[in-house]
Design a protein around this motif. Sequence first.
Motif, PDB file in Angstrom:
ATOM      1  N   GLY A  21      -1.367  10.730  -7.623  1.00  0.00           N
ATOM      2  CA  GLY A  21      -1.172  11.003  -6.204  1.00  0.00           C
ATOM      3  C   GLY A  21       0.114  10.361  -5.715  1.00  0.00           C
ATOM      4  N   ARG A  22       0.687  10.945  -4.681  1.00  0.00           N
ATOM      5  CA  ARG A  22       1.941  10.426  -4.125  1.00  0.00           C
ATOM      6  C   ARG A  22       1.815  10.414  -2.605  1.00  0.00           C
ATOM      7  NH1 ARG A  22       7.546  12.369  -3.326  1.00  0.00           N
ATOM      8  NH2 ARG A  22       8.991  10.708  -3.964  1.00  0.00           N
ATOM      9  N   PHE A  23       1.602   9.221  -2.070  1.00  0.00           N
ATOM     10  CA  PHE A  23       1.374   9.043  -0.650  1.00  0.00           C
ATOM     11  C   PHE A  23       2.628   8.457   0.004  1.00  0.00           C
ATOM     12  CE2 PHE A  23      -2.552   8.866  -3.004  1.00  0.00           C
ATOM     13  CZ  PHE A  23      -3.404   9.677  -2.274  1.00  0.00           C
ATOM     14  N   VAL A  24       2.655   8.477   1.332  1.00  0.00           N
ATOM     15  CA  VAL A  24       3.855   8.014   2.033  1.00  0.00           C
ATOM     16  C   VAL A  24       4.190   6.582   1.642  1.00  0.00           C
ATOM     17  CG1 VAL A  24       4.832   7.451   4.293  1.00  0.00           C
ATOM     18  CG2 VAL A  24       3.602   9.600   3.980  1.00  0.00           C
ATOM     19  N   ASP A  25       3.172   5.733   1.530  1.00  0.00           N
ATOM     20  CA  ASP A  25       3.469   4.335   1.210  1.00  0.00           C
ATOM     21  C   ASP A  25       3.960   4.155  -0.219  1.00  0.00           C
ATOM     22  OD1 ASP A  25       3.497   1.695   2.378  1.00  0.00           O
ATOM     23  OD2 ASP A  25       1.953   1.165   0.919  1.00  0.00           O
ATOM     24  N   ASP A  26       3.781   5.177  -1.064  1.00  0.00           N
ATOM     25  CA  ASP A  26       4.317   5.108  -2.429  1.00  0.00           C
ATOM     26  C   ASP A  26       5.819   5.358  -2.473  1.00  0.00           C
ATOM     27  OD1 ASP A  26       1.820   4.656  -3.634  1.00  0.00           O
ATOM     28  OD2 ASP A  26       1.369   6.797  -3.656  1.00  0.00           O
ATOM     29  N   LEU A  27       6.365   5.935  -1.418  1.00  0.00           N
ATOM     30  CA  LEU A  27       7.772   6.316  -1.414  1.00  0.00           C
ATOM     31  C   LEU A  27       8.654   5.088  -1.251  1.00  0.00           C
ATOM     32  CD1 LEU A  27       7.509   9.384   0.997  1.00  0.00           C
ATOM     33  CD2 LEU A  27       7.431   9.396  -1.501  1.00  0.00           C
ATOM     34  N   THR A  28       9.713   5.056  -2.026  1.00  0.00           N
ATOM     35  CA  THR A  28      10.679   3.970  -1.909  1.00  0.00           C
ATOM     36  C   THR A  28      12.055   4.553  -1.590  1.00  0.00           C
ATOM     37  OG1 THR A  28      11.114   4.027  -4.302  1.00  0.00           O
ATOM     38  CG2 THR A  28       9.434   2.477  -3.515  1.00  0.00           C
ATOM     39  N   PHE A  29      12.825   3.804  -0.809  1.00  0.00           N
ATOM     40  CA  PHE A  29      14.136   4.244  -0.371  1.00  0.00           C
ATOM     41  C   PHE A  29      15.122   3.098  -0.552  1.00  0.00           C
ATOM     42  CE2 PHE A  29      10.867   6.302   2.136  1.00  0.00           C
ATOM     43  CZ  PHE A  29      11.208   7.640   2.082  1.00  0.00           C
ATOM     44  N   THR A  30      16.298   3.439  -1.010  1.00  0.00           N
ATOM     45  CA  THR A  30      17.342   2.425  -1.154  1.00  0.00           C
ATOM     46  C   THR A  30      17.767   1.934   0.223  1.00  0.00           C
ATOM     47  OG1 THR A  30      18.134   3.495  -3.175  1.00  0.00           O
ATOM     48  CG2 THR A  30      19.636   1.951  -2.069  1.00  0.00           C
ATOM     49  N   GLY A  31      17.716   0.629   0.414  1.00  0.00           N
ATOM     50  CA  GLY A  31      18.153   0.047   1.683  1.00  0.00           C
ATOM     51  C   GLY A  31      17.217   0.298   2.842  1.00  0.00           C
ATOM     52  N   ALA A  32      15.931   0.543   2.546  1.00  0.00           N
ATOM     53  CA  ALA A  32      14.993   0.877   3.620  1.00  0.00           C
ATOM     54  C   ALA A  32      14.700  -0.318   4.515  1.00  0.00           C
ATOM     55  CB  ALA A  32      13.688   1.404   3.034  1.00  0.00           C
ATOM     56  N   LEU A  33      14.520  -0.033   5.790  1.00  0.00           N
ATOM     57  CA  LEU A  33      14.075  -1.012   6.772  1.00  0.00           C
ATOM     58  C   LEU A  33      12.595  -0.776   7.056  1.00  0.00           C
ATOM     59  CD1 LEU A  33      17.101  -0.735   9.228  1.00  0.00           C
ATOM     60  CD2 LEU A  33      16.679  -2.553   7.545  1.00  0.00           C
ATOM     61  N   HIS A  34      11.947  -1.798   7.576  1.00  0.00           N
ATOM     62  CA  HIS A  34      10.504  -1.721   7.797  1.00  0.00           C
ATOM     63  C   HIS A  34      10.159  -2.121   9.221  1.00  0.00           C
ATOM     64  CE1 HIS A  34       9.565  -1.098   3.480  1.00  0.00           C
ATOM     65  NE2 HIS A  34      10.723  -1.724   3.339  1.00  0.00           N
ATOM     66  N   VAL A  35       9.043  -1.580   9.697  1.00  0.00           N
ATOM     67  CA  VAL A  35       8.690  -1.675  11.116  1.00  0.00           C
ATOM     68  C   VAL A  35       7.370  -2.417  11.298  1.00  0.00           C
ATOM     69  CG1 VAL A  35       7.821  -0.258  13.044  1.00  0.00           C
ATOM     70  CG2 VAL A  35       9.969   0.339  11.909  1.00  0.00           C
ATOM     71  N   GLY A 104      -3.975  -2.871  22.026  1.00  0.00           N
ATOM     72  CA  GLY A 104      -3.334  -2.202  20.898  1.00  0.00           C
ATOM     73  C   GLY A 104      -2.176  -1.317  21.295  1.00  0.00           C
ATOM     74  N   GLN A 105      -1.958  -1.098  22.603  1.00  0.00           N
ATOM     75  CA  GLN A 105      -0.848  -0.253  23.050  1.00  0.00           C
ATOM     76  C   GLN A 105       0.481  -0.909  22.669  1.00  0.00           C
ATOM     77  OE1 GLN A 105      -1.015   0.811  27.189  1.00  0.00           O
ATOM     78  NE2 GLN A 105       0.836   2.073  27.099  1.00  0.00           N
ATOM     79  N   PRO A 106       1.408  -0.167  22.044  1.00  0.00           N
ATOM     80  CA  PRO A 106       2.672  -0.780  21.603  1.00  0.00           C
ATOM     81  C   PRO A 106       3.586  -1.117  22.775  1.00  0.00           C
ATOM     82  CG  PRO A 106       2.633   1.568  21.089  1.00  0.00           C
ATOM     83  CD  PRO A 106       1.275   1.225  21.598  1.00  0.00           C
ATOM     84  N   ILE A 107       4.207  -2.276  22.676  1.00  0.00           N
ATOM     85  CA  ILE A 107       5.129  -2.755  23.706  1.00  0.00           C
ATOM     86  C   ILE A 107       6.542  -2.873  23.163  1.00  0.00           C
ATOM     87  CG2 ILE A 107       5.666  -4.725  25.214  1.00  0.00           C
ATOM     88  CD1 ILE A 107       2.638  -5.276  25.321  1.00  0.00           C
ATOM     89  N   ALA A 108       6.667  -3.276  21.904  1.00  0.00           N
ATOM     90  CA  ALA A 108       7.991  -3.416  21.284  1.00  0.00           C
ATOM     91  C   ALA A 108       7.890  -3.075  19.810  1.00  0.00           C
ATOM     92  CB  ALA A 108       8.517  -4.835  21.461  1.00  0.00           C
ATOM     93  N   MET A 109       9.005  -2.584  19.261  1.00  0.00           N
ATOM     94  CA  MET A 109       9.088  -2.256  17.835  1.00  0.00           C
ATOM     95  C   MET A 109      10.120  -3.154  17.177  1.00  0.00           C
ATOM     96  SD  MET A 109       9.878   1.389  15.906  1.00  0.00           S
ATOM     97  CE  MET A 109      11.568   1.558  16.475  1.00  0.00           C
ATOM     98  N   ILE A 110       9.697  -3.852  16.132  1.00  0.00           N
ATOM     99  CA  ILE A 110      10.580  -4.714  15.351  1.00  0.00           C
ATOM    100  C   ILE A 110      11.004  -3.960  14.105  1.00  0.00           C
ATOM    101  CG2 ILE A 110      10.864  -6.973  14.296  1.00  0.00           C
ATOM    102  CD1 ILE A 110      10.005  -7.138  17.213  1.00  0.00           C
ATOM    103  N   VAL A 111      12.306  -3.924  13.822  1.00  0.00           N
ATOM    104  CA  VAL A 111      12.832  -3.316  12.598  1.00  0.00           C
ATOM    105  C   VAL A 111      13.519  -4.410  11.806  1.00  0.00           C
ATOM    106  CG1 VAL A 111      14.242  -1.483  11.627  1.00  0.00           C
ATOM    107  CG2 VAL A 111      13.215  -1.179  13.886  1.00  0.00           C
ATOM    108  N   ALA A 112      13.072  -4.578  10.560  1.00  0.00           N
ATOM    109  CA  ALA A 112      13.584  -5.689   9.755  1.00  0.00           C
ATOM    110  C   ALA A 112      13.757  -5.254   8.312  1.00  0.00           C
ATOM    111  CB  ALA A 112      12.640  -6.887   9.856  1.00  0.00           C
ATOM    112  N   GLU A 113      14.308  -6.177   7.524  1.00  0.00           N
ATOM    113  CA  GLU A 113      14.586  -5.874   6.116  1.00  0.00           C
ATOM    114  C   GLU A 113      13.316  -5.730   5.292  1.00  0.00           C
ATOM    115  OE1 GLU A 113      17.417  -5.118   4.895  1.00  0.00           O
ATOM    116  OE2 GLU A 113      18.784  -5.730   6.502  1.00  0.00           O
ATOM    117  N   SER A 114      12.231  -6.321   5.730  1.00  0.00           N
ATOM    118  CA  SER A 114      10.947  -6.181   5.028  1.00  0.00           C
ATOM    119  C   SER A 114       9.824  -6.174   6.057  1.00  0.00           C
ATOM    120  CB  SER A 114      10.731  -7.325   4.033  1.00  0.00           C
ATOM    121  OG  SER A 114      10.445  -8.534   4.733  1.00  0.00           O
TER     122      SER A 114
END
Length: 791
Positions: A21-35, A104-114
């Motif tokens: 199986g190949r799910f979204v979390d299985d996908l890897t990207f060069t230089g990807a940022l995470h939320v 649980g309502q989102p207020i801010a989104m953090i984007v980081a290296e991991s």
Amino acid sequence: MTSTSERRQLNEEERFVRGQGRFVDDLTFTGALHVAFVRSTYARATIVKVDISQAQCSPGVVAIYQAKDIGMLNSPLPLLIPHPAIISGKTQSPLAEYEVHYVGQPIAMIVAESRYDAEDAAAWVDVEYSPLPFVIDLAKAAQKEAPRVHADMSDNIGARFTQKSGMLSTAQRLADHVTTVTVHMDRATAAPIETRAVAAEFDDRTGELTVWDTAQAPIAVRNGLAALLELDEHRVRVIAPDVGGGFGQKLLFFYPDELLVPFAAMQLKRPVKYTEDRRENFLASSQERTQIHSLTLYARKNGEILGLHDNIQHDSGAFMPYGIIVAHVSATSIAGPYRIPHLHIDCDVVYTPTMPVTPYRGCGRPHACFAIERALDQLALELSIDPVEIRKRNLIRDDEFPYRREGLVFQDGASVELDSGQYLRALDMLSNAVNFETFRAEQACYRSQGRYLGVGLACCVEGTGIGPYEGAIVRVHPISGNVFVSSGVTCQGQDHKALFTRIVAEQLSVPPRQIIVLGGDTHAFDLGGGTYASRSTVVAGNAVYLAACQVRQEIRQKAAAVFGVSVEEVILENGQVRHRNGSLTMPLAAVATLANPLRYAFNDTARIATQFAGQHHDGPALARDKTPGIESRTFFSPPRACWGFGAHAVIVEVDPGTGHVTLLRYLCIHDCGHIINHDIVRGQIIGGIAQGIGGALYESLGINKHGEVQNSTFSQFLMPQTADIPDIELMHLETPTPLNPLGVKGVGEAGCIAVSAVIASAIDDALTPLNSAPVRHSPMTAPYIYQRLKK
């Protein structure tokens, strides 16, 4: 290592078991940022201040987005299904700016290296709140004086509607007996094995955005992203790879993250990825089920039901992204399979400060079934009529189909019209399988030993296969002769590949290993709705069937011209095309190659085609009305929903000392029209029953008075284990619908609809000697049953 040819032959179950199986979390990207997201800890409050200064200094942080940072996206998301009954259709903005409306309502989104960096930074964001008054309870929230979820409304009623069929006053005047029950169904969540996830990559050179999403409707996501991000549709590609369960929860578009992750990828020019954790799935992915029904039946002394009046209170959560669709389906399903000439249904759709509600497997039908079946059992008790007999007296008869409920409008905008069925025959088959007479003797024996066994019965209908349309491409590849099939529906465990393969194989007489099925990619097929509402087989399956029929005709016409015979003399068999007397034969691949002359010179198939064509050049010019190759792109639009039927019976044992319910035997007879693949139908029904058992006995979101989900882990949220699910005795009837060429009805949600109703019926029967208060609530947890016994 599995070869490519072997891999193509694996069915879905084998592929997943082998770990392919190949799910979204299985996908890897060069230089990807995470939320990671900063989420509200309050159900209702104003946001006084958001301090991100420490988070900005946290290691690995690349960007922090608040509402003020997302530009044109800082506005309410679309109301996807408008309805004239909606008084005030509230939808949330991607990020809360001034107020929060649920925990649980989102207020801010953090984007980081991991993801670790993002989570750490999120913990450093300091949000100052000023709490506002609120109530969580549905009935209290519906009252005029209740604190408002939305300050600009006069109360919490977001929509109010009435559905009528016949004249209820006539039933009231003619009735000899009136029965009233009030039932309540608790909120639950889909809890799919794979949580939601989204990843996005933007090519700044071409302006193309690619999104990988755990979506049940990738085409709709593509359309929405293109509109909201102001991109041309052809520059947005949405791919739903393998999806580990959906059940409606992955249908909503847009969740804030589905929009904000692609937005961040475009802004930062790097791939961005987000996978929610299990707690987030409990808090911030859509939920369903909470409804209160106050239902009244008007009947004759012989049990014939003349009329029904239902007052429904439906919990919408804090917003209404899908309009009133769940409440609407409940209202139009409340009469079930019964011949009730006079109906009057009133419904209030109520805002509460909780996670927004969207369809969850069953979509309003389990609620309606629970209400009508509880009322029928109560009517039978009051009139001293056997529960089986009272249903026989009211089920729609074979000669009454199509049975139209004039005035009731279903979710597809068409009048409710039950198209075909054998309801009485199904009930007789179920009764014979249960053998009630034998069970009553055994029940009396067990009661003498201090054991409490009971039998329950419930019937249900399911409106399935709604439009407006789905399409499909069926193409025969030159050279290889493989058949390519694509549609707009996605798969979350239903095994559409096996289904569509069988449809095409039967029409083209091609071995299944030569059929390649692709779905869930907007570049493979770009028009359609998606997988929801038990519609894939009915709408997409018929589109595949029609396309395959057209391709079959094209193959026969081309071969007939080559053979110099009539079309009627051409036969397709095991990947070959031949004259019926066997004198002329050619591979399907050669026919496809002949239909596309520019592909003549590649292999033995091409040489065979050349021999039949009698030419060695590029071939003749195409006629004006012809396209190269053998291919059909076809759409199917159903005229209205088609209605499946189910009858369930269960034998339970109740321990009065603890309230624990044990399922000893479970039987189901189901009619979903013509069955194409028995294994898939069986899997869908049994899976639905298992999920229904969870909803009936275990699964409820424990939302406290502060609006917090108290059981947001699998160690706290009870679900049935394998040992809790009995062997399901499943029987089939096939009453093909006249509404589509395949005669099929949907089956994806069927199994779960009657489960709460039938278990409640069996519990009441088991506890009759103890004078327990009748079950009026689902789930029927052990503490609930124990408390009923104490009362």
